[in-house]
Write a protein that holds these residues in place. Structure first.
Motif, short mmCIF file in Angstrom:
data_model
loop_
_atom_site.label_atom_id
_atom_site.label_comp_id
_atom_site.label_asym_id
_atom_site.label_seq_id
_atom_site.Cartn_x
_atom_site.Cartn_y
_atom_site.Cartn_z
N PRO A 80 0.84 -1.21 0.00
CA PRO A 80 0.00 0.00 0.00
C PRO A 80 0.86 1.25 0.00
CG PRO A 80 0.18 -0.87 2.21
CD PRO A 80 0.92 -1.84 1.32
N ASN A 81 0.22 2.38 -0.06
CA ASN A 81 0.93 3.66 0.10
C ASN A 81 1.16 3.88 1.59
OD1 ASN A 81 1.94 6.22 0.09
ND2 ASN A 81 0.16 7.20 -0.83
N TYR A 82 2.37 3.58 2.02
CA TYR A 82 2.65 3.60 3.46
C TYR A 82 2.48 4.98 4.09
CZ TYR A 82 4.58 -1.10 2.86
OH TYR A 82 4.74 -2.44 2.59
N LYS A 83 2.62 6.03 3.29
CA LYS A 83 2.49 7.38 3.83
C LYS A 83 1.11 7.65 4.41
CE LYS A 83 5.97 9.40 0.77
NZ LYS A 83 6.23 10.32 -0.37
N GLU A 84 0.12 6.87 3.96
CA GLU A 84 -1.24 7.05 4.49
C GLU A 84 -1.37 6.48 5.90
OE1 GLU A 84 -4.01 5.31 1.82
OE2 GLU A 84 -3.36 6.49 0.07
N PHE A 85 -0.41 5.66 6.32
CA PHE A 85 -0.53 4.96 7.59
C PHE A 85 0.61 5.25 8.56
CE2 PHE A 85 -2.33 2.45 4.15
CZ PHE A 85 -3.62 2.19 4.61
N ILE A 86 1.79 5.58 8.03
CA ILE A 86 2.98 5.71 8.86
C ILE A 86 3.63 7.06 8.59
CG2 ILE A 86 5.20 4.65 9.50
CD1 ILE A 86 4.18 2.08 8.06
N PRO A 87 4.05 7.81 9.63
CA PRO A 87 4.74 9.09 9.40
C PRO A 87 5.99 8.90 8.52
CG PRO A 87 4.15 8.85 11.71
CD PRO A 87 3.84 7.54 11.05
N PRO A 88 6.20 9.78 7.54
CA PRO A 88 7.32 9.65 6.60
C PRO A 88 8.67 9.47 7.28
CG PRO A 88 5.84 11.37 5.86
CD PRO A 88 5.35 10.95 7.21
N ALA A 89 8.91 10.15 8.38
CA ALA A 89 10.20 10.06 9.07
C ALA A 89 10.44 8.64 9.61
CB ALA A 89 10.25 11.05 10.23
N MET A 90 9.36 7.94 9.95
CA MET A 90 9.49 6.58 10.47
C MET A 90 9.64 5.56 9.34
SD MET A 90 6.70 6.55 13.57
CE MET A 90 7.08 4.84 13.98
N ILE A 91 9.01 5.85 8.21
CA ILE A 91 9.05 4.91 7.08
C ILE A 91 10.48 4.62 6.66
CG2 ILE A 91 8.45 4.60 4.63
CD1 ILE A 91 5.90 6.17 5.14
N ARG A 92 11.32 5.67 6.65
CA ARG A 92 12.71 5.52 6.18
C ARG A 92 13.49 4.52 7.02
NH1 ARG A 92 15.70 9.35 7.11
NH2 ARG A 92 14.40 10.80 8.26
N ARG A 93 13.10 4.39 8.31
CA ARG A 93 13.86 3.52 9.21
C ARG A 93 13.26 2.12 9.31
NH1 ARG A 93 13.64 8.31 12.35
NH2 ARG A 93 12.12 7.36 13.77
N MET A 94 12.19 1.88 8.60
CA MET A 94 11.50 0.60 8.72
C MET A 94 11.83 -0.33 7.55
SD MET A 94 7.62 1.53 9.90
CE MET A 94 7.20 1.92 11.59
N SER A 95 12.05 -1.59 7.85
CA SER A 95 12.22 -2.58 6.78
C SER A 95 10.85 -2.94 6.22
CB SER A 95 12.91 -3.83 7.32
OG SER A 95 12.08 -4.49 8.26
#
Length: 353
Positions: free
Chosen positions: A40-55
């Motif tokens: 999915p489009n992760y930005k709809e669910f997770i803050p962008p700053a956190m997405i970068r650090r997530m596998s």
């Protein structure tokens, strides 16, 4: 023991399973060595700053768990239990690459911290600010089944009323290369794969995340009752039918009581013989398969459980899953049988509510 219900089911997989109409649009794949999940489009669910650090597996699990909790109407579960075969293997590979590239010096600890298998359950708990029981099972292809067993015990012992249970596995480039070298993944010259009558070894590898909310009470969103689970590490081919018979007898059932049997045919000729043997034991059940839709991976049984929940709720079996032409007027019970490469055999019994 009191009843345990599956009150929600969410899945991110090779299919577009977050789409409400996925049931009518299941597409088999038999000519690719590796299948990627539709994300999915992760930005709809997770803050962008956190997405970068997530596998990838953490991102998939975060979204799937949000869907599951929302459907069940639960803000904070009484326990979070996750099963995974490979864990956060992307970060594990990155850390090991850093070790080699930097000659074991000046290593940043981030990838190592995020590479542990319990990162998924931990990140979900952090996102929810949930301080309840949090556990991760790493038992290859029966990781989800062990998680279900734990959740069932938590509910039956009165330790929890609603438990978030999930399974997740991701692909990584280096691991896929190794799987191709040791013939875990099927060679391209053996394509297209006939999942039911394959004469060659190896599988098509997939990935995905499936999450469920198990509860002690039936709700409007309930899919099925989780009746029982049985797991065995090693099983001789000749013992397959006895394994199933003992499980059914324990639940006061016979083969006539099982409306559908969902089998994990993977196209691996060496290990699919277990499923063929199991089919000979049943005479009046609908036979289904699913790994031509999801690929094989450690927690592929999460995908099959997700499908079984929808079959019981909708009382409809997609034709693309059918092995035989037996059609039941009512689907009351589904038996799921899975293993990985002939090891870690599991049986899960779901019943309509």
């Amino acid at each position: 023991m009191s009843a345990v219900y599956i009150n929600s089911a969410a899945c991110i997989s090779v299919q577009d399973t977050l789409n409400e109409n996925f049931f009518q649009n299941l597409m088999p794949e038999n000519s690719a060595q590796v299948l990627k999940a539709i994300e999915p489009n992760y930005k709809e669910f997770i803050p962008p700053a956190m997405i970068r650090r997530m596998s990838k597996t953490v991102k998939m699990s975060s979204v799937a768990s949000k869907y599951a909790l929302k459907e069940a109407g639960i803000e904070n579960p009484d326990a979070i239990i996750v099963g995974t075969g490979m864990g956060c293997s992307q970060d594990s590979e990155k850390f090991l690459k850093n070790v080699i590239d930097n000659n074991e010096e000046f290593l940043t600890p981030t990838y190592f911290i995020q590479s542990t298998h319990n990162t998924v359950a931990g990140q979900i708990a952090l996102g929810l600010q949930c301080h309840a029981y949090n556990f991760t099972y790493v038992n290859t292809s029966s990781s989800l089944e062990f998680s279900f067993l734990d959740a069932k015990l938590q509910i039956n012992d009165g330790e929890a009323e609603n438990v978030l249970v999930g399974s997740t596995d991701e692909q990584t480039d280096r691991t896929m290369e190794l799987y191709k070298l040791n013939n875990t993944i099927k060679k391209e010259e053996n394509f297209p794969v006939d999942y039911l009558k394959s004469k060659t070894d190896g599988v098509i590898w997939g990935e995905g995340a499936s999450f469920f909310v198990l509860g002690k009470d039936k709700t409007e969103s309930s899919y099925a009752q989780l009746k029982d689970i049985q797991i065995i590490n090693n099983l001789e081919l000749s013992e397959t039918q006895q394994f199933i018979e003992d499980f059914l007898t324990k639940n006061n059932l016979t083969t006539r009581d099982i409306d559908a049997v969902m089998l994990g045919f993977s196209g691996d000729a060496k290990s699919d013989v277990y499923y063929a043997n199991a089919m000979d034991y049943f005479s009046n059940s609908a036979f289904l398969y699913y790994k031509h839709l999801s690929g094989e991976f450690n927690t592929a049984s999460g995908f099959s459980t997700f499908l079984a929940c929808h079959i019981l709720k909708n009382q409809e079996i997609p034709e693309v899953m059918m092995i035989n032409i037996v059609k039941k007027e009512e689907i009351k019970s589904i038996l799921l049988y899975n293993h990985l490469g002939g090891h870690d055999h599991s049986l899960v019994l779901l019943e309509r509510i």
